[in-house]
Write an enzyme that holds these catalytic residues in place. Structure first.
Site, PDB file in Angstrom:
ATOM      1  N   TYR A 199       0.866  -1.190   0.000  1.00  0.00           N
ATOM      2  CA  TYR A 199       0.000   0.000   0.000  1.00  0.00           C
ATOM      3  C   TYR A 199       0.898   1.234   0.000  1.00  0.00           C
ATOM      4  CZ  TYR A 199      -3.570   3.298   1.666  1.00  0.00           C
ATOM      5  OH  TYR A 199      -4.443   4.351   1.798  1.00  0.00           O
ATOM      6  N   ASP A 241       9.354   2.673  -0.212  1.00  0.00           N
ATOM      7  CA  ASP A 241       8.335   3.408   0.537  1.00  0.00           C
ATOM      8  C   ASP A 241       8.580   3.121   2.018  1.00  0.00           C
ATOM      9  OD1 ASP A 241       6.126   4.326   1.854  1.00  0.00           O
ATOM     10  OD2 ASP A 241       4.670   3.552   0.406  1.00  0.00           O
ATOM     11  N   LYS A 296       4.465  10.412   8.175  1.00  0.00           N
ATOM     12  CA  LYS A 296       4.138  10.428   9.601  1.00  0.00           C
ATOM     13  C   LYS A 296       5.288  10.772  10.572  1.00  0.00           C
ATOM     14  CE  LYS A 296       1.912   6.032   8.438  1.00  0.00           C
ATOM     15  NZ  LYS A 296       0.535   5.949   8.084  1.00  0.00           N
TER      16      LYS A 296
HETATM   17  N1  HOZ Z   1      -2.063   1.002   6.958  1.00  0.00           N
HETATM   18  C1  HOZ Z   1      -2.476   2.368   7.038  1.00  0.00           C
HETATM   19  C2  HOZ Z   1      -1.305   3.247   7.227  1.00  0.00           C
HETATM   20  N2  HOZ Z   1      -0.330   3.070   6.247  1.00  0.00           N
HETATM   21  C3  HOZ Z   1      -3.536   2.482   8.067  1.00  0.00           C
HETATM   22  C4  HOZ Z   1      -3.971   3.857   8.368  1.00  0.00           C
HETATM   23  C5  HOZ Z   1      -5.132   4.312   7.572  1.00  0.00           C
HETATM   24  O1  HOZ Z   1      -5.288   3.931   6.410  1.00  0.00           O
HETATM   25  O2  HOZ Z   1      -5.906   5.061   8.145  1.00  0.00           O
END
Ligand code: HOZ
Length: 432
Positions: A145, A240, A268
């Site tokens: 993702y 990433d 983040k």
């Molecule tokens: N896996 C996502 C962060 N890379 C979870 C957070 C989200 O989508 O809200």
């Protein structure tokens, strides 16, 4: 934990005004059943909901709270920065300091551009790789993702798997045709995709340690093989590191695993929890970015002074305090060894994947090395386990397909509490 009426009524109200009642799909608890809890505040190893319940935290805002919540270093930096205003839309000294610090901590990054989220970072990195190589296609891995940019929502992980939309409506066929897919950890398959699209692949992008289909590690030689392939074919290798950057080591997964990408995306953590992202890489590639080069990318809020202050506070601390990583390794091992002991005691054959302060417990007997093996997990049993943990005051990611993220605020007492809850929850999850 018992009373959650305020969270329930907030969720009921939220559904009238926000799609699905949440601002990011995974938060809706759809994969685990029940109602999401609404958070009021967090401090150290704990997060507190609107009903006043206290939970031990193992998500940590999906990674950035390496030092635990509401850390005084970050809080004080933000308060001090706020005294001078919240946004200027103009260059600041702090963003220069931030860029220099990132290049020191992540040596493959020679130049870096700040943006506002991981999604922006990955979208921009792909655009730059295309501009630099003059090629259109790129390869991503199934179950990885990279945020919600159109070209990434194809066999996507995280909430996209959880909600059953790994391929999202709204992404045009025209966009999708330039995204090529390969299974993670299968170098031969990647080589075949490259061969079938000879001279057309601008980039290979991946999470060097996947965190968005649960925590899945690269097999020995896989990243090295990608590096060689990219060198041979003139392809830009993009790591990433939105989740792994500054978490596995000061230099991220690339330092931890010893493989250097051409470009890196960050998120983040470089905002200490504020909304931030960044992309960077070799100078030669980054000099394609406007106004130095022709690839356009911009943002009023990019390098926001409050976000930079928060990010500098945590990054400087991590840079100067390598012991943080020893603590995280210790906490990770203690938790994972404890889980494995419980699995043995209970005679359960489940799989635990772990690296540093990231781990996932997969409810499957299979070794999890890619999207297909991750999907063999019993998500119903995971949902029961999740709910039992929540009742015991442990806050986990509400999906089988997410990694957990530990912080230095977790002390032995928290870990002991976690492990007893874990054993009870495992028993409950597999019972009839
Ligand atoms: N896996 C996502 C962060 N890379 C979870 C957070 C989200 O989508 O809200």
């Amino acid at each position: 934990m018992s009373e959650t009426s305020r969270s329930r009524s907030l969720f009921a109200k939220a559904r009238n005004f926000i799609p699905g009642g949440v601002n990011s799909p995974v938060r809706a608890f759809k994969a685990v059943g029940g109602n999401p809890i609404f958070i009021k505040r967090a401090d150290g190893a704990y997060i507190y909901d609107e009903d006043g319940n206290e939970y031990i935290e193992l998500i940590n805002s999906w990674g950035p709270m390496i030092l635990g919540h509401n850390h005084p270093l970050i809080r004080e930096a933000v308060i001090k920065a706020m005294e001078n205003g919240t946004s200027f839309g103009a260059p600041t000294a702090r963003e220069v300091e931030m860029a220099e610090l990132i290049t020191q901590m992540v040596p493959s990054v020679e130049k870096v551009r700040m943006v506002n989220s991981g999604t922006e970072a990955t979208m921009s990195a792909i655009r730059v790789a295309r501009g630099y190589t003059g090629k259109d296609k790129f390869i991503k891995f199934e179950g990885h993702y990279h945020g919600h940019g159109d070209s990434f929502l194809i066999a996507a992980g995280s909430g996209a798997i959880t909600m059953g939309h790994p391929d999202s409506p709204g992404v045009t066929k025209g966009t999708a045709k330039d995204t090529l897919l390969a299974p993670f950890n299968d170098l031969e398959a990647v080589k075949k995709v490259v061969e079938a699209n000879k001279g057309e692949v601008a980039a290979i992008i991946l999470e060097p340690v996947a965190g968005n289909m649960g925590c899945v590690l690269p097999e020995p030689g896989f990243l090295e093989g990608l590096r060689q392939l990219c060198d041979k074919e003139g392809i830009v290798l993009i790591f990433d590191e939105v989740m792994t950057g500054f978490r596995l080591a000061t230099g991220g997964a690339q330092q931890y695993l010893g493989v250097k990408p051409d470009m890196t995306t960050l998120g983040k953590i470089i905002g200490g929890g504020m909304p931030v992202g960044a992309y960077g890489g070799r100078k030669e590639i980054m000099d394609y970015v406007s106004p130095e080069g022709p690839v356009y990318q911009a943002g009023t809020l990019s390098g926001n002074p409050i976000a930079m202050a928060a990010g500098l506070a945590i990054l400087n601390h991590l840079h100067e305090t390598p012991d943080v990583y020893k603590t995280l390794e210790h906490t990770g091992s203690k938790i994972v060894n404890g889980i494995k002991d419980s699995l043995t005691t209970l005679g359960l054959p489940f799989t635990v994947n772990h690296v540093g302060s990231m781990y996932s417990l997969f409810f499957t007997e299979q070794k999890v090395t890619d999207f297909e093996s991750a999907k063999t997990s019993d998500t119903v049993a995971f949902g029961k386990y999740f709910q039992e943990m929540l009742k015991s005051g442990i806050y986990l990611a509400p999906s089988q397909y997410e990694s957990l993220f530990l912080s230095t605020a977790l002390k032995d007492t928290h870990i002991d509490q976690f492990l007893s809850a874990n054993e009870r929850a495992l028993k409950a999850a597999v019972k009839g």
